[in-house]
Design a protein around this motif. Structure first.
Motif, PDB file in Angstrom:
ATOM      1  N   GLY A  69       0.625  -1.325  -0.466  1.00 21.52           N
ATOM      2  CA  GLY A  69      -0.173   0.084  -0.119  1.00 21.52           C
ATOM      3  C   GLY A  69       0.664   1.550   0.159  1.00 21.52           C
ATOM      4  N   ALA A  70       0.225   2.617  -0.180  1.00 24.64           N
ATOM      5  CA  ALA A  70       1.254   3.772  -0.674  1.00 24.64           C
ATOM      6  C   ALA A  70       1.285   4.138   0.705  1.00 24.64           C
ATOM      7  CB  ALA A  70       0.010   4.480  -1.195  1.00 24.64           C
ATOM      8  N   ALA A  71       0.452   3.807   2.344  1.00 22.80           N
ATOM      9  CA  ALA A  71       1.016   4.099   3.414  1.00 22.80           C
ATOM     10  C   ALA A  71       2.171   3.856   3.773  1.00 22.80           C
ATOM     11  CB  ALA A  71       0.108   4.569   4.111  1.00 22.80           C
ATOM     12  N   THR A  72       2.925   2.451   3.465  1.00 18.40           N
ATOM     13  CA  THR A  72       3.867   1.818   3.651  1.00 18.40           C
ATOM     14  C   THR A  72       5.153   2.514   2.926  1.00 18.40           C
ATOM     15  OG1 THR A  72       2.748  -0.346   3.787  1.00 18.40           O
ATOM     16  CG2 THR A  72       4.182  -0.578   3.444  1.00 18.40           C
ATOM     17  N   VAL A  73       4.503   2.990   1.981  1.00 20.59           N
ATOM     18  CA  VAL A  73       5.664   3.216   1.017  1.00 20.59           C
ATOM     19  C   VAL A  73       6.294   4.967   1.398  1.00 20.59           C
ATOM     20  CG1 VAL A  73       6.427   3.896  -1.448  1.00 20.59           C
ATOM     21  CG2 VAL A  73       5.508   2.416  -1.378  1.00 20.59           C
ATOM     22  N   ARG A  74       5.298   5.279   1.717  1.00 19.67           N
ATOM     23  CA  ARG A  74       5.739   6.981   2.227  1.00 19.67           C
ATOM     24  C   ARG A  74       5.939   6.419   3.816  1.00 19.67           C
ATOM     25  NH1 ARG A  74       0.221   8.215  -0.190  1.00 19.67           N
ATOM     26  NH2 ARG A  74      -0.879   7.241   1.827  1.00 19.67           N
ATOM     27  N   THR A  75       6.233   5.592   4.301  1.00 22.29           N
ATOM     28  CA  THR A  75       7.305   5.988   5.438  1.00 22.29           C
ATOM     29  C   THR A  75       8.729   5.798   5.149  1.00 22.29           C
ATOM     30  OG1 THR A  75       7.930   2.894   5.275  1.00 22.29           O
ATOM     31  CG2 THR A  75       5.231   3.918   6.846  1.00 22.29           C
ATOM     32  N   PRO A  97       9.170  -8.112  -8.451  1.00 24.77           N
ATOM     33  CA  PRO A  97       8.618  -6.299  -8.481  1.00 24.77           C
ATOM     34  C   PRO A  97       7.858  -6.216  -7.579  1.00 24.77           C
ATOM     35  CG  PRO A  97       7.275  -7.283 -10.553  1.00 24.77           C
ATOM     36  CD  PRO A  97       8.220  -8.177 -10.105  1.00 24.77           C
ATOM     37  N   ILE A  98       7.703  -5.010  -7.491  1.00 25.49           N
ATOM     38  CA  ILE A  98       6.889  -5.165  -5.712  1.00 25.49           C
ATOM     39  C   ILE A  98       5.859  -3.705  -6.476  1.00 25.49           C
ATOM     40  CG2 ILE A  98       6.860  -2.750  -4.271  1.00 25.49           C
ATOM     41  CD1 ILE A  98       9.548  -4.366  -2.957  1.00 25.49           C
ATOM     42  N   VAL A  99       4.684  -3.722  -6.379  1.00 26.13           N
ATOM     43  CA  VAL A  99       3.765  -2.761  -6.800  1.00 26.13           C
ATOM     44  C   VAL A  99       2.600  -2.371  -5.945  1.00 26.13           C
ATOM     45  CG1 VAL A  99       1.610  -3.272  -8.562  1.00 26.13           C
ATOM     46  CG2 VAL A  99       3.547  -4.900  -8.541  1.00 26.13           C
ATOM     47  N   VAL A 100       3.405  -1.268  -5.976  1.00 24.51           N
ATOM     48  CA  VAL A 100       2.627  -0.151  -5.052  1.00 24.51           C
ATOM     49  C   VAL A 100       1.222   0.187  -5.285  1.00 24.51           C
ATOM     50  CG1 VAL A 100       2.716   2.262  -4.076  1.00 24.51           C
ATOM     51  CG2 VAL A 100       4.965   0.801  -4.790  1.00 24.51           C
ATOM     52  N   VAL A 101       0.930   0.364  -4.476  1.00 27.90           N
ATOM     53  CA  VAL A 101      -1.039   0.347  -5.034  1.00 27.90           C
ATOM     54  C   VAL A 101      -1.519   1.720  -4.367  1.00 27.90           C
ATOM     55  CG1 VAL A 101      -3.797  -0.416  -4.590  1.00 27.90           C
ATOM     56  CG2 VAL A 101      -1.557  -2.035  -5.328  1.00 27.90           C
ATOM     57  N   ASN A 106       0.759  10.052  -4.158  1.00 30.11           N
ATOM     58  CA  ASN A 106       1.331  11.086  -3.023  1.00 30.11           C
ATOM     59  C   ASN A 106       2.198  10.228  -2.897  1.00 30.11           C
ATOM     60  OD1 ASN A 106       1.947  13.153  -1.218  1.00 30.11           O
ATOM     61  ND2 ASN A 106       0.462  12.797   0.580  1.00 30.11           N
ATOM     62  N   LEU A 107       3.109  10.094  -3.763  1.00 32.40           N
ATOM     63  CA  LEU A 107       4.640   9.287  -3.344  1.00 32.40           C
ATOM     64  C   LEU A 107       5.699  10.088  -3.637  1.00 32.40           C
ATOM     65  CD1 LEU A 107       2.954   6.334  -5.304  1.00 32.40           C
ATOM     66  CD2 LEU A 107       3.316   6.213  -2.678  1.00 32.40           C
ATOM     67  N   ASP A 108       6.875   9.856  -3.189  1.00 33.19           N
ATOM     68  CA  ASP A 108       7.980  10.281  -3.130  1.00 33.19           C
ATOM     69  C   ASP A 108       9.141   9.709  -3.981  1.00 33.19           C
ATOM     70  OD1 ASP A 108      10.811  11.306  -3.761  1.00 33.19           O
ATOM     71  OD2 ASP A 108      10.992  11.257  -0.735  1.00 33.19           O
ATOM     72  N   TRP A 109       8.804  10.163  -5.670  1.00 28.95           N
ATOM     73  CA  TRP A 109       9.468   9.307  -6.497  1.00 28.95           C
ATOM     74  C   TRP A 109      10.973   9.151  -6.490  1.00 28.95           C
ATOM     75  CZ3 TRP A 109       5.378   6.870  -8.422  1.00 28.95           C
ATOM     76  CH2 TRP A 109       4.405   7.557  -8.900  1.00 28.95           C
ATOM     77  N   THR A 110      11.167   9.895  -5.964  1.00 25.99           N
ATOM     78  CA  THR A 110      12.695   9.858  -5.855  1.00 25.99           C
ATOM     79  C   THR A 110      13.713   8.850  -4.488  1.00 25.99           C
ATOM     80  OG1 THR A 110      13.397  11.263  -3.671  1.00 25.99           O
ATOM     81  CG2 THR A 110      12.583  12.583  -5.653  1.00 25.99           C
ATOM     82  N   LEU A 111      12.854   8.369  -3.924  1.00 23.70           N
ATOM     83  CA  LEU A 111      13.008   6.751  -3.043  1.00 23.70           C
ATOM     84  C   LEU A 111      13.343   5.588  -3.947  1.00 23.70           C
ATOM     85  CD1 LEU A 111       9.907   6.421  -1.542  1.00 23.70           C
ATOM     86  CD2 LEU A 111      12.039   7.324  -0.477  1.00 23.70           C
ATOM     87  N   PRO A 112      15.228   4.853  -3.461  1.00 24.16           N
ATOM     88  CA  PRO A 112      15.462   4.372  -4.318  1.00 24.16           C
ATOM     89  C   PRO A 112      14.084   3.255  -5.108  1.00 24.16           C
ATOM     90  CG  PRO A 112      16.578   4.588  -1.733  1.00 24.16           C
ATOM     91  CD  PRO A 112      15.306   4.751  -2.320  1.00 24.16           C
ATOM     92  N   LEU A 113      13.125   2.997  -4.014  1.00 20.26           N
ATOM     93  CA  LEU A 113      11.999   2.283  -4.568  1.00 20.26           C
ATOM     94  C   LEU A 113      12.016   1.939  -5.773  1.00 20.26           C
ATOM     95  CD1 LEU A 113      10.338  -0.319  -3.577  1.00 20.26           C
ATOM     96  CD2 LEU A 113       8.244   1.649  -3.081  1.00 20.26           C
ATOM     97  N   ALA A 129      -6.329   8.909 -12.628  1.00 23.17           N
ATOM     98  CA  ALA A 129      -4.674   9.835 -11.795  1.00 23.17           C
ATOM     99  C   ALA A 129      -3.684   9.126 -12.803  1.00 23.17           C
ATOM    100  CB  ALA A 129      -4.318   8.625 -10.632  1.00 23.17           C
ATOM    101  N   ARG A 130      -3.698   8.394 -13.714  1.00 21.76           N
ATOM    102  CA  ARG A 130      -2.270   7.603 -14.745  1.00 21.76           C
ATOM    103  C   ARG A 130      -1.175   8.793 -15.559  1.00 21.76           C
ATOM    104  NH1 ARG A 130       1.288   6.362 -16.598  1.00 21.76           N
ATOM    105  NH2 ARG A 130       1.684   5.345 -18.382  1.00 21.76           N
ATOM    106  N   LYS A 131      -1.966   9.763 -15.343  1.00 21.34           N
ATOM    107  CA  LYS A 131      -0.892  10.740 -15.736  1.00 21.34           C
ATOM    108  C   LYS A 131       0.564  11.603 -14.776  1.00 21.34           C
ATOM    109  CE  LYS A 131      -4.488  14.768 -14.727  1.00 21.34           C
ATOM    110  NZ  LYS A 131      -5.502  13.883 -14.283  1.00 21.34           N
ATOM    111  N   GLY A 132      -0.400  11.269 -13.493  1.00 25.06           N
ATOM    112  CA  GLY A 132       0.459  11.868 -12.360  1.00 25.06           C
ATOM    113  C   GLY A 132       1.737  11.010 -12.133  1.00 25.06           C
ATOM    114  N   VAL A 133       1.880   9.983 -12.787  1.00 23.81           N
ATOM    115  CA  VAL A 133       3.288   8.586 -12.392  1.00 23.81           C
ATOM    116  C   VAL A 133       4.284   9.060 -13.721  1.00 23.81           C
ATOM    117  CG1 VAL A 133       3.813   6.730 -12.255  1.00 23.81           C
ATOM    118  CG2 VAL A 133       2.003   6.610 -11.886  1.00 23.81           C
ATOM    119  N   PRO A 134       5.638   9.238 -13.036  1.00 32.05           N
ATOM    120  CA  PRO A 134       6.646   9.427 -14.193  1.00 32.05           C
ATOM    121  C   PRO A 134       6.815   8.501 -15.049  1.00 32.05           C
ATOM    122  CG  PRO A 134       7.096   9.869 -11.981  1.00 32.05           C
ATOM    123  CD  PRO A 134       6.050   8.464 -11.900  1.00 32.05           C
ATOM    124  N   ASP A 135       6.992   9.011 -16.477  1.00 32.69           N
ATOM    125  CA  ASP A 135       6.948   8.179 -17.310  1.00 32.69           C
ATOM    126  C   ASP A 135       7.791   6.905 -17.387  1.00 32.69           C
ATOM    127  OD1 ASP A 135       5.101  10.423 -18.903  1.00 32.69           O
ATOM    128  OD2 ASP A 135       7.048  11.530 -19.552  1.00 32.69           O
TER     129      ASP A 135
END
Length: 233
Positions: A69-75, A97-101, A106-113, A129-135
């Motif tokens: 889940g996204a909340a886990t990633v946001r930690t 692969p890890i699949v972030v749902v 609202n995610l930090d795309w610079t994380l090593p993940l 929301a698709r357009k909010g994901v980096p290419d």
């Protein structure tokens, strides 16, 4: 690891063999004996010790993809999946692969993940929301405005070939998957610890109705109880 059920009891059980018959989607979770899914620091590291980590790594090695889940990633504490040399050899390839749902993204795309994973991380989100994901990040589109977990899981299996899925939580995602009748098995590890802490995280969120569990196997290792429950879905 000692097998208690099914009988007869046996010692020297290999977790990789014990958990090899994975269903389409299983939950892998750990909690304290008084029911908290996190330790005193709000994470899971201190709950089950080495025994829990051995099963945790095994479940990952057996999975085609790992849902979180996204909340886990946001930690910020969830890094890319890695495999020990022996598990990589038994798996016959790189980590799953890890699949972030996430609905909000609202995610930090610079994380090593997202930047350093050997097997690139995937994001599951809605079409709106698709357009909010980096290419550079692969996206599984599921649902129009809300994430449709049934559609997303079907895409992972049928289109991407990830037939065996593992969900590691958190509670909101795990509960949503159960409500959608997508979970075949709960792998619950119970640590021999009483926290009694104000930081007490429930294993699951709300469910629409009671879910009956059938115990399929019970193991013991370093005081940790490992239970495989089959869900009647």
């Amino acid at each position: 690891m000692r097998r208690l059920l099914p009988g007869p009891p046996a010692d020297g059980i290999d977790p990789y063999d014990a958990y090899a018959d994975a269903p389409g989607l299983r939950l892998g979770m750990v909690m304290s004996a008084d029911g908290s899914a996190t330790d005193a620091d709000g994470w899971t590291d201190a709950l089950g010790g080495d025994a829990d980590f051995r099963v945790f790594r095994t479940l990952r090695a057996l999975a085609g993809a790992i849902l979180v889940g996204a909340a886990t990633v946001r930690t910020g504490r969830l890094g890319p999946a890695r495999l020990r040399k022996d598990l990589r050899a038994r798996r016959g390839g790189p980590p799953a692969p890890i699949v972030v749902v996430s609905r909000s993204l609202n995610l930090d795309w610079t994380l090593p993940l997202f930047t350093e994973a050997e097997t690139p991380t995937i994001v599951m989100t809605s079409r709106s929301a698709r357009k909010g994901v980096p290419d550079h990040i692969q996206v599984v589109e599921a649902g129009e405005d809300e994430v449709d977990l049934s559609e997303g899981v079907r895409t992972l299996r049928e289109d991407l070939g990830y037939e065996r899925l593992l969900c590691e939580g958190g509670p909101a995602l795990a509960s949503a998957l159960i409500r959608a009748s997508l979970v075949g098995e709960l792998c619950l590890n119970i640590a021999p610890t009483l926290l009694g802490s104000v930081r007490h995280t429930r294993l699951l969120g709300g469910l629409d109705t009671e879910v009956t569990l059938d115990p399929a196997a019970l193991y013991l290792d370093e005081g940790v109880l490992f239970i495989r429950y089959r869900l009647r879905v």
